[in-house]
Design a protein around this motif. Structure first.
Motif, PDB file in Angstrom:
ATOM      1  N   ALA A 121       3.398   3.287 -10.344  1.00 58.56           N
ATOM      2  CA  ALA A 121       4.884   3.493  -9.268  1.00 58.56           C
ATOM      3  C   ALA A 121       5.061   2.088  -9.694  1.00 58.56           C
ATOM      4  O   ALA A 121       6.748   1.991  -8.806  1.00 58.56           O
ATOM      5  N   SER A 122       4.715   1.223  -9.981  1.00 57.77           N
ATOM      6  CA  SER A 122       5.433  -0.282 -10.507  1.00 57.77           C
ATOM      7  C   SER A 122       6.391  -0.260 -11.394  1.00 57.77           C
ATOM      8  O   SER A 122       6.990  -1.357 -10.992  1.00 57.77           O
ATOM      9  N   LEU A 123       6.175   0.536 -12.298  1.00 59.10           N
ATOM     10  CA  LEU A 123       8.128   0.631 -12.671  1.00 59.10           C
ATOM     11  C   LEU A 123       8.914   2.031 -12.395  1.00 59.10           C
ATOM     12  O   LEU A 123       9.270   2.044 -13.912  1.00 59.10           O
ATOM     13  N   THR A 124       8.668   2.087 -11.738  1.00 65.76           N
ATOM     14  CA  THR A 124       9.310   3.615 -11.460  1.00 65.76           C
ATOM     15  C   THR A 124      10.883   3.587 -11.803  1.00 65.76           C
ATOM     16  O   THR A 124      11.740   3.862 -12.308  1.00 65.76           O
ATOM     17  N   CYS A 125      11.385   2.068 -11.602  1.00 64.66           N
ATOM     18  CA  CYS A 125      12.480   1.574 -11.228  1.00 64.66           C
ATOM     19  C   CYS A 125      12.542   0.277 -12.755  1.00 64.66           C
ATOM     20  O   CYS A 125      13.752  -0.450 -12.605  1.00 64.66           O
ATOM     21  N   GLY A 126      12.323   0.154 -13.567  1.00 63.93           N
ATOM     22  CA  GLY A 126      11.592  -0.200 -14.812  1.00 63.93           C
ATOM     23  C   GLY A 126      11.248  -1.291 -14.498  1.00 63.93           C
ATOM     24  O   GLY A 126       9.757  -1.375 -13.988  1.00 63.93           O
ATOM     25  N   GLY A 127      11.301  -2.381 -15.235  1.00 64.86           N
ATOM     26  CA  GLY A 127      10.458  -3.075 -15.348  1.00 64.86           C
ATOM     27  C   GLY A 127       9.631  -2.786 -16.744  1.00 64.86           C
ATOM     28  O   GLY A 127       9.297  -2.253 -17.443  1.00 64.86           O
ATOM     29  N   LYS A 128       8.026  -4.628 -16.508  1.00 63.49           N
ATOM     30  CA  LYS A 128       7.581  -4.077 -18.153  1.00 63.49           C
ATOM     31  C   LYS A 128       6.132  -4.241 -17.101  1.00 63.49           C
ATOM     32  O   LYS A 128       5.802  -5.255 -17.042  1.00 63.49           O
ATOM     33  N   ILE A 129       4.930  -3.768 -17.401  1.00 60.20           N
ATOM     34  CA  ILE A 129       3.426  -4.629 -17.143  1.00 60.20           C
ATOM     35  C   ILE A 129       3.219  -5.563 -18.209  1.00 60.20           C
ATOM     36  O   ILE A 129       3.034  -5.072 -19.713  1.00 60.20           O
ATOM     37  N   ARG A 130       3.032  -6.649 -17.174  1.00 56.28           N
ATOM     38  CA  ARG A 130       2.741  -7.637 -18.775  1.00 56.28           C
ATOM     39  C   ARG A 130       1.537  -7.971 -18.659  1.00 56.28           C
ATOM     40  O   ARG A 130       0.792  -8.556 -19.880  1.00 56.28           O
ATOM     41  N   ALA A 151       1.013  -1.014  -0.450  1.00 50.87           N
ATOM     42  CA  ALA A 151      -0.025   0.201  -0.087  1.00 50.87           C
ATOM     43  C   ALA A 151       0.683   1.268  -0.224  1.00 50.87           C
ATOM     44  O   ALA A 151       0.428   2.097  -0.424  1.00 50.87           O
ATOM     45  N   ASN A 152       2.298   1.010   0.462  1.00 47.71           N
ATOM     46  CA  ASN A 152       2.671   2.591   0.149  1.00 47.71           C
ATOM     47  C   ASN A 152       4.088   2.327  -0.732  1.00 47.71           C
ATOM     48  O   ASN A 152       4.435   3.128  -0.703  1.00 47.71           O
ATOM     49  N   GLU A 153       3.409   1.350  -1.754  1.00 47.58           N
ATOM     50  CA  GLU A 153       4.069   1.312  -2.546  1.00 47.58           C
ATOM     51  C   GLU A 153       5.284   1.282  -3.166  1.00 47.58           C
ATOM     52  O   GLU A 153       6.309   1.752  -3.846  1.00 47.58           O
TER      53      GLU A 153
END
Length: 268
Positions: free
Chosen positions: A148-157, A73-75
């Protein structure tokens, strides 16, 4: 004074370390949205005082794994654990949902590109599709948490979507197709992801009344190459006959994983 500076710089070092740890980024991110059967009620029961409690039982298919993280919840990323939505759908008692069995089934495929899984819980029990429309609190939070889930990279699949039980009235079931299409289109636009894969669950709760099939027809016959549906029909329920039990949540989670692996794991 020397000691003051020493502790000051040590404090900065600790803060940096926490930020780095909190910023570990899973490569493959999955958004989980919808209502209570996505947030999970598996293992819930009423105690002697008629208060809903979770039994705390975690089957192997739902076990934690260092390669499965959740955006809390705090991202901040942390190791995922059941109940996955405990700090998101916090006004209800959460139990087992489809998210952890989904992630464990993805890992079990032993695909080298899918060894790092990030789950972004966003589901809230009892919500209608109109409550997920652009501009609403739930929609804004979904978009904010996705970004917020992509702040440091990654990809929404993919987006995993399990919702519709609250739209089985005569009026809402007629409007469900239009509202669902708009929600999917708006989300893809606002995430700048026009081909975002979406895997949704065809609802099946036992007591949803005569208009449940209108919702199921929309869900199971959605005309979009990048939208797949899995069917929850055949599920078993906890005592309220609305919410999937643990066994059926595992089954649905594994169906979602199979749909992702067969259709979206390696886009052309």
């Amino acid at each position: 004074m020397f000691l003051s500076f020493f502790f000051f710089f040590c404090g900065l070092a600790l803060i940096t370390q926490v930020k780095v740890e909190g910023c570990q980024q899973p490569k493959n991110v999955f958004l989980l949205a919808g209502q209570s059967n996505m947030s999970g009620r598996g293992g819930n029961h009423n105690d002697t005082n008629n208060i809903v409690k979770w039994n705390g039982k975690i089957p192997p298919e739902c076990a934690s794994n260092k390669n499965i993280l959740r955006l809390n919840a705090n991202e901040t990323w942390e190791e995922a654990h059941e109940p996955l939505h405990n700090d998101i759908d916090y006004l209800k008692t959460c139990g087992i949902g489809p998210g952890m069995p989904f992630a464990n089934a993805i890992l079990a495929a032993k695909d080298p590109s899918l060894r790092s899984i990030g789950l972004v819980p966003c589901a809230i029990g009892g919500t209608r599709i109109i409550e997920w429309s652009r501009g609403t609190r739930l929609y804004r939070r979904l978009v904010d948490r996705a970004k917020a889930s992509l702040t440091c990279g990654g990809k929404i699949r993919a987006l995993l979507w399990y919702q519709g039980e609250s739209d089985t009235s005569r009026h809402d079931s007629k409007l469900y197709k239009v509202r669902l299409e708009k929600f999917f289109n708006d989300l893809r636009h606002d995430l700048n992801h026009p081909n975002l894969p979406i895997i949704m669950v065809g609802i099946c709760s036992a007591d949803q009344g005569p208009f449940m099939n209108r919702i199921r027809i929309v869900q199971l016959n959605y005309n979009d190459t990048n939208v797949k549906a899995v069917d929850a029909m055949g599920s078993t329920f906890i005592a309220d006959q609305k919410h999937l039990d643990t066994k059926s949540q595992i089954r649905v989670g594994q169906k979602l994983a199979a749909a992702f692996l067969s259709s979206f794991a390696h886009p052309h």
